[in-house]
Design a protein around this motif. Structure first.
Motif, mmCIF file in Angstrom:
data_model
loop_
_atom_site.group_PDB
_atom_site.id
_atom_site.type_symbol
_atom_site.label_atom_id
_atom_site.label_comp_id
_atom_site.label_asym_id
_atom_site.label_seq_id
_atom_site.Cartn_x
_atom_site.Cartn_y
_atom_site.Cartn_z
ATOM 1 N N GLN A 16 13.982 -3.726 -9.739
ATOM 2 C CA GLN A 16 13.942 -5.047 -10.361
ATOM 3 C C GLN A 16 13.495 -6.169 -9.432
ATOM 4 O OE1 GLN A 16 17.923 -5.486 -11.875
ATOM 5 N NE2 GLN A 16 17.562 -4.135 -13.619
ATOM 6 N N CYS A 17 13.410 -5.904 -8.122
ATOM 7 C CA CYS A 17 13.092 -7.010 -7.201
ATOM 8 C C CYS A 17 11.726 -6.877 -6.539
ATOM 9 C CB CYS A 17 14.170 -7.138 -6.131
ATOM 10 S SG CYS A 17 14.156 -5.810 -4.895
ATOM 11 N N GLY A 18 11.184 -5.656 -6.459
ATOM 12 C CA GLY A 18 9.855 -5.469 -5.883
ATOM 13 C C GLY A 18 9.800 -5.388 -4.375
ATOM 14 N N ALA A 19 10.944 -5.498 -3.697
ATOM 15 C CA ALA A 19 10.929 -5.484 -2.227
ATOM 16 C C ALA A 19 10.456 -4.149 -1.658
ATOM 17 C CB ALA A 19 12.320 -5.812 -1.687
ATOM 18 N N CYS A 20 10.516 -3.089 -2.450
ATOM 19 C CA CYS A 20 10.158 -1.749 -1.967
ATOM 20 C C CYS A 20 8.753 -1.323 -2.414
ATOM 21 C CB CYS A 20 11.169 -0.728 -2.471
ATOM 22 S SG CYS A 20 11.135 -0.489 -4.269
ATOM 23 N N THR A 21 7.929 -2.261 -2.870
ATOM 24 C CA THR A 21 6.612 -1.922 -3.415
ATOM 25 C C THR A 21 5.726 -1.237 -2.383
ATOM 26 O OG1 THR A 21 6.727 -3.803 -4.933
ATOM 27 C CG2 THR A 21 4.554 -2.827 -4.567
ATOM 28 N N VAL A 22 5.151 -0.114 -2.762
ATOM 29 C CA VAL A 22 4.127 0.582 -1.968
ATOM 30 C C VAL A 22 3.014 0.988 -2.929
ATOM 31 C CG1 VAL A 22 5.832 1.432 -0.299
ATOM 32 C CG2 VAL A 22 5.196 2.867 -2.256
ATOM 33 N N HIS A 23 1.949 1.563 -2.375
ATOM 34 C CA HIS A 23 0.848 2.044 -3.211
ATOM 35 C C HIS A 23 0.886 3.567 -3.264
ATOM 36 C CE1 HIS A 23 -1.666 -1.830 -2.331
ATOM 37 N NE2 HIS A 23 -0.558 -2.066 -3.014
ATOM 38 N N LEU A 24 0.782 4.110 -4.450
ATOM 39 C CA LEU A 24 0.717 5.551 -4.664
ATOM 40 C C LEU A 24 -0.625 5.853 -5.321
ATOM 41 C CD1 LEU A 24 2.142 8.327 -4.596
ATOM 42 C CD2 LEU A 24 3.097 7.785 -6.849
ATOM 43 N N GLY A 34 11.494 -13.547 4.949
ATOM 44 C CA GLY A 34 10.597 -12.416 5.191
ATOM 45 C C GLY A 34 11.038 -11.101 4.601
ATOM 46 N N TYR A 35 12.229 -11.050 4.017
ATOM 47 C CA TYR A 35 12.728 -9.752 3.525
ATOM 48 C C TYR A 35 11.846 -9.204 2.402
ATOM 49 C CZ TYR A 35 16.087 -6.105 2.422
ATOM 50 O OH TYR A 35 16.681 -4.884 2.224
ATOM 51 N N CYS A 36 11.417 -10.057 1.499
ATOM 52 C CA CYS A 36 10.610 -9.590 0.366
ATOM 53 C C CYS A 36 9.135 -9.511 0.691
ATOM 54 C CB CYS A 36 10.808 -10.512 -0.835
ATOM 55 S SG CYS A 36 9.991 -12.130 -0.671
ATOM 56 N N THR A 37 8.729 -10.020 1.868
ATOM 57 C CA THR A 37 7.303 -10.187 2.166
ATOM 58 C C THR A 37 6.504 -8.888 2.140
ATOM 59 O OG1 THR A 37 7.831 -12.146 3.477
ATOM 60 C CG2 THR A 37 5.656 -11.170 3.806
ATOM 61 N N PRO A 38 6.972 -7.770 2.710
ATOM 62 C CA PRO A 38 6.170 -6.544 2.627
ATOM 63 C C PRO A 38 5.861 -6.150 1.187
ATOM 64 C CG PRO A 38 7.888 -6.287 4.272
ATOM 65 C CD PRO A 38 8.182 -7.566 3.554
ATOM 66 N N GLY A 39 6.862 -6.216 0.320
ATOM 67 C CA GLY A 39 6.636 -5.891 -1.081
ATOM 68 C C GLY A 39 5.709 -6.896 -1.752
#
Length: 216
Positions: free
Chosen positions: A93-101, A150-155
């Protein structure tokens, strides 16, 4: 006070106090036996099977043995030491773990690691150039101060790159819509929007340049 004998038997009558104490003792004993049995069952339960999984992560092939229930996020962080993807809500629900598959953005906390077999995964650690030059989106986030804690920034960066590649960065309203799955508790949305608007044409130019060299 001693219990009085039951009439005609000479045996002590069962008082309410004695009955309650004996019942409680019996229940406690049963609970103890049950908990001991559960603990023993857990100790002797077989370990869950591991599944051979071959995946390319940031251009590097990996041969992994994964538990069927392990999320891609936990595999990246705990087994491979790639901690850029953050564990925020752990519920997608937050997107902080977003990666590309395979080039498509996914919430890695909701993606089973074994489902990546034969796929290519890209994390925030894999988008900069080999010489350390930042990806245009990373640089735009720096230039427009599109982060605070910066916590959400990678996602956010991974989602923003996908947003441009998907063709969903042609207007402010469109960017807001297709970035709505990534939350920023610091409220850096204005900077994030400007960063995407700035990086989008540079990303398109790089893609067109690569296509031109490929067909030259």
């Amino acid at each position: 006070m001693n219990p009085t004998p039951s009439p005609g038997t000479g045996a002590p009558a069962l008082s309410r106090r004695t009955f309650m104490m004996s019942t409680a003792a019996g229940a406690a004993g049963a609970a103890s036996v049950a908990s001991t049995g559960l603990a023993n069952a857990q100790d002797t339960a077989p370990a869950p099977p591991r599944i051979d999984t071959r995946v390319v992560i940031n251009g590097q092939p990996h041969a992994l043995q994964l538990e069927p229930r392990a999320s891609l996020l936990d595999v990246l962080r705990e087994q491979l030491g790639l901690t850029g993807a953050k564990k925020g809500c752990d519920h997608g629900q937050c997107g902080a773990c977003t990666v590309h598959l395979d080039g498509r953005r996914v919430a890695s906390c909701l993606t089973l690691g074994v489902k990546t077999d034969g796929c290519a995964v890209t994390t925030i650690e894999g988008i900069a150039a080999p010489d350390g030059t930042l990806h245009p989106m990373q640089q735009a986030f720096v230039d427009h101060d599109a982060l605070q804690c910066g916590y959400c920034t990678p996602g956010q960066v991974m989602a923003a790159i996908a947003c441009v590649r998907e063709g969903h960065a042609t207007s402010e309203a469109q960017i807001r819509e297709y970035m709505s799955g990534n939350l920023c508790r610091c409220g850096a949305y204005a900077g994030i929007l400007e960063a995407i608007r700035d990086a989008a044409p540079r990303m398109r130019a790089e893609t067109e340049g690569m296509e031109g060299r490929r067909h030259a």
